[in-house]
Design an enzyme around this catalytic site. Structure first.
Site, PDB file in Angstrom:
ATOM      1  N   GLU A 126      18.187  29.069  -6.495  1.00  0.00           N
ATOM      2  CA  GLU A 126      16.856  28.468  -6.560  1.00  0.00           C
ATOM      3  C   GLU A 126      15.947  29.119  -5.518  1.00  0.00           C
ATOM      4  O   GLU A 126      16.394  29.553  -4.452  1.00  0.00           O
ATOM      5  CB  GLU A 126      16.928  26.958  -6.322  1.00  0.00           C
ATOM      6  CG  GLU A 126      17.260  26.527  -4.906  1.00  0.00           C
ATOM      7  CD  GLU A 126      17.082  25.042  -4.681  1.00  0.00           C
ATOM      8  OE1 GLU A 126      16.003  24.494  -4.984  1.00  0.00           O
ATOM      9  OE2 GLU A 126      18.049  24.426  -4.188  1.00  0.00           O
ATOM     10  N   TRP A 127      14.683  29.195  -5.842  1.00  0.00           N
ATOM     11  CA  TRP A 127      13.690  29.743  -4.917  1.00  0.00           C
ATOM     12  C   TRP A 127      13.251  28.629  -3.971  1.00  0.00           C
ATOM     13  O   TRP A 127      12.785  27.584  -4.397  1.00  0.00           O
ATOM     14  CB  TRP A 127      12.503  30.288  -5.689  1.00  0.00           C
ATOM     15  CG  TRP A 127      11.478  30.921  -4.796  1.00  0.00           C
ATOM     16  CD1 TRP A 127      10.393  30.316  -4.234  1.00  0.00           C
ATOM     17  CD2 TRP A 127      11.480  32.280  -4.337  1.00  0.00           C
ATOM     18  NE1 TRP A 127       9.702  31.220  -3.453  1.00  0.00           N
ATOM     19  CE2 TRP A 127      10.341  32.436  -3.505  1.00  0.00           C
ATOM     20  CE3 TRP A 127      12.306  33.375  -4.554  1.00  0.00           C
ATOM     21  CZ2 TRP A 127      10.025  33.643  -2.894  1.00  0.00           C
ATOM     22  CZ3 TRP A 127      11.983  34.576  -3.951  1.00  0.00           C
ATOM     23  CH2 TRP A 127      10.862  34.707  -3.132  1.00  0.00           C
ATOM     24  N   LEU A 128      13.422  28.852  -2.675  1.00  0.00           N
ATOM     25  CA  LEU A 128      13.084  27.841  -1.683  1.00  0.00           C
ATOM     26  C   LEU A 128      11.796  28.230  -0.957  1.00  0.00           C
ATOM     27  O   LEU A 128      11.756  29.283  -0.311  1.00  0.00           O
ATOM     28  CB  LEU A 128      14.219  27.690  -0.670  1.00  0.00           C
ATOM     29  CG  LEU A 128      15.526  27.124  -1.220  1.00  0.00           C
ATOM     30  CD1 LEU A 128      16.597  27.131  -0.145  1.00  0.00           C
ATOM     31  CD2 LEU A 128      15.325  25.729  -1.776  1.00  0.00           C
ATOM     32  N   ASP A 171      28.348  32.236   9.681  1.00  0.00           N
ATOM     33  CA  ASP A 171      27.437  33.344   9.987  1.00  0.00           C
ATOM     34  C   ASP A 171      26.068  32.758  10.347  1.00  0.00           C
ATOM     35  O   ASP A 171      25.034  33.173   9.839  1.00  0.00           O
ATOM     36  CB  ASP A 171      27.319  34.272   8.777  1.00  0.00           C
ATOM     37  CG  ASP A 171      26.685  35.620   9.126  1.00  0.00           C
ATOM     38  OD1 ASP A 171      26.460  35.877  10.321  1.00  0.00           O
ATOM     39  OD2 ASP A 171      26.413  36.404   8.196  1.00  0.00           O
TER      40      ASP A 171
END
Length: 302
Positions: free
Chosen positions: A105-107, A209
């Site tokens: 999804e584009w956040l 990370d």
């Protein structure tokens, strides 16, 4: 750490991967007309590329690699984290355009405000409440572009030395790390079990990370994390890396429930970050020699 997608021409062994190829493959995969599938290149390197996509009005972020294991590992890691902390949703993950693709999804990220750091402290504490039976994970994965072993173990110090420091040191020697520095790292590895002895360390789910570039802010100050290298380890590995490249505000530690001024915590943080400094040496070259040397020297003075 997104070394795989460092900015460079979008190519792989002279075989171009273009927005047009991705668009055609996505449209076919999702049964869409070409006009309902928009693809814009964001960046790429010798091994992969990233794109902003829109499928029938829904925006997404797509990563593409010629081989699939790194993206398989990322999808698996995001799924593991999703139950405890906000991550981008995995929308699709499969073969695409002659390689492997991961569609997220584009956040819409925002600049962090005052509310962000305490909210992130609470969110990370919730993640670290997810306990496992042993240190490690059900699969190996990647730390940047280097493999990360996760064979389960009941002993944390043995796991950290043998599956974190030892492989990185071996690769660093092959890449020209000087013998004097390598010997100091070996002395650190020999001393690490004694330094960690007596700590009530339980295996909890860690991002793995968690440098500042893998943390974002959504509207309202809600934290989100991405690009994981998950496993079950000591919670402090995430706290350590978060501070590796910049100061973390006191409000974060208060919300998390940790005293950052504790000397033993600072020493363990330096130990855990030696893994990432060695990894940076192996990924990016000799510019990290001094950081590895200084870290090992400081640890041995403890």
């Amino acid at each position: 750490m997104s070394a795989v997608f460092a900015t460079a021409p979008l190519s792989y062994h002279n075989a171009m991967i273009t927005s047009e190829r991705i668009q055609a493959a996505l449209a076919a995969r999702h049964g869409l007309a070409a006009r309902d599938c928009r693809v814009d290149a964001l960046g790429g390197g010798d091994t992969g590329a990233t794109f902003q996509v829109e499928l029938k009005g829904r925006p997404g972020f797509l990563k593409w690699l010629p081989g699939g294991d790194a993206l398989d590992a990322e999808a698996d890691g995001l799924s593991a984290l999703a139950a405890a902390i906000r991550v981008p949703e995995v929308l699709d993950h499969d073969r695409l355009a002659g390689g492997q693709a991961l569609l997220l999804e584009w956040l819409p990220l925002a600049a962090p405000g005052e509310a962000f750091w305490p909210a992130f402290g609470r969110a990370l504490a919730a993640l670290h409440d997810v306990a496992g039976e042993r240190f490690g994970y059900h699969r190996d994965n990647w730390i940047g572009a280097n493999p990360q072993r996760n064979t389960p173990d009941t002993d944390w110090s043995r796991f950290f030395v043998e599956q974190r420091l030892m492989p990185q040191l071996r690769w660093a020697r092959d890449r020209g790390l000087g013998s004097a520095v390598a010997q100091r790292v070996e002395r650190v590895m020999a001393a690490a079990p004694a330094w960690l002895e007596g700590q009530a360390i339980r295996p909890v789910l860690v991002h793995g990370d968690l440098w500042r570039g893998n943390v974002g802010t959504l509207a309202g100050g809600r934290p989100v994390v991405f690009d994981p290298a998950v496993y079950y380890g000591h919670a402090e590995v995430d706290l350590a890396m978060l501070s590796l490249f910049g100061r973390v505000p006191e409000t974060f530690y208060r919300a998390y429930g940790k005293n950052p001024g504790d000397e033993n915590f600072q020493h363990r943080s330096r130990l855990y970050n030696l893994y990432h400094l060695l990894n940076h040496f192996n990924l990016f070259g000799g510019g990290y020699t001094g950081a590895v040397s200084d870290s090992a020297t400081a640890l041995l003075r403890y």
